[in-house]
Design an enzyme around this catalytic site. Structure first.
Site, mmCIF file in Angstrom:
data_model
loop_
_atom_site.group_PDB
_atom_site.id
_atom_site.type_symbol
_atom_site.label_atom_id
_atom_site.label_comp_id
_atom_site.label_asym_id
_atom_site.label_seq_id
_atom_site.Cartn_x
_atom_site.Cartn_y
_atom_site.Cartn_z
ATOM 1 C CB CYS A 1 1.465 89.898 85.226
ATOM 2 S SG CYS A 1 2.158 88.258 85.463
ATOM 3 C CD GLU B 1 -0.241 89.241 79.476
ATOM 4 O OE1 GLU B 1 -1.476 89.030 79.491
ATOM 5 O OE2 GLU B 1 0.311 90.003 80.266
#
Length: 222
Positions: A2, A104
């Site tokens: 992440c 993302e």
């Protein structure tokens, strides 16, 4: 994953979701207000020290003195408990990052489109993390990393990795110094929030600039 996330709710909202009492931590109704949290910055991290909970600003990244590359920001949940780099942190440095969602990027028509991923019911998320204790001290670039897991059942179309989000009722046990490393592995597997609990939408490419902040970064791109 992440590499960017949002931590914008107030402490009250995060802590109430965990069932914490006012005397366990300093509650605060003011929003944290970080809609674009990037690596290399200090992030508010929940941990346990001397059987008490603490909420400290901690550097997002982990690069010990012998590491001659950029600090790492993630650790694979499948190997973190046994690998050379992260085993000591898994054993003695488990923590939680309260968050609202994460970002993302997916390639579409030759361009990278950012997406914001969050709980379907917009509930607070609790990212499993590991780092160098005690978190109340400055260890330079030996801060913390988020723990990741593989994406399945529909999330792989966004990214094949995602943060390991654990359920609110498992947070205290994950943090506890009395929890064995083996039990922590079980929690990471059994208390992970499943993929179907998340949803996502495209957002503005402005999120790519770490200097940009504001609620508009998590809103659907028009």
């Amino acid at each position: 994953m992440c590499g960017r996330f949002a931590q914008y709710s107030s402490r009250d909202e995060y802590f109430e979701s965990l069932g914490l009492k006012p005397d366990e931590l300093t509650f605060d109704p003011d929003p944290i207000g970080r809609f674009n949290v990037a690596p290399g910055t200090k992030v508010l991290l929940l941990s346990e020290r001397e059987h008490a909970l603490h909420f400290d600003p901690v550097y997002w990244g982990y690069g010990p003195e012998w590491w001659d590359k950029q600090p790492l920001i993630n650790a694979r949940g499948e190997t973190a408990a046994s690998g050379r780099m992260f085993k000591p942190l898994w054993n003695h440095g488990r923590a939680i990052v309260p968050a609202n969602g994460w970002f993302e990027w997916k390639k579409e028509d030759g361009k990278k489109q950012p997406f914001y991923i969050y709980h379907r019911k917009e509930q607070p998320l609790f990212f499993a993390a590991i780092g160098r204790q005690p978190f109340g001290q400055d260890h330079g670039k030996e801060g913390f990393v988020t723990v990741t897991s593989s994406s399945n059942k529909g999330m792989v179309d966004i990214h094949d990795r995602r943060p390991l989000v654990i359920t609110a009722d498992a947070v205290r046990e994950w943090l506890s110094n009395d929890t064995s490393p083996q039990r922590a592995e079980e929690i990471a597997h059994d208390a992970a929030v499943p993929e179907q609990e998340f949803t996502w939408h495209p957002v503005s490419k402005k999120v790519g600039n770490i200097h940009n902040q504001g609620k508009e970064l998590v809103e659907p791109d028009k």
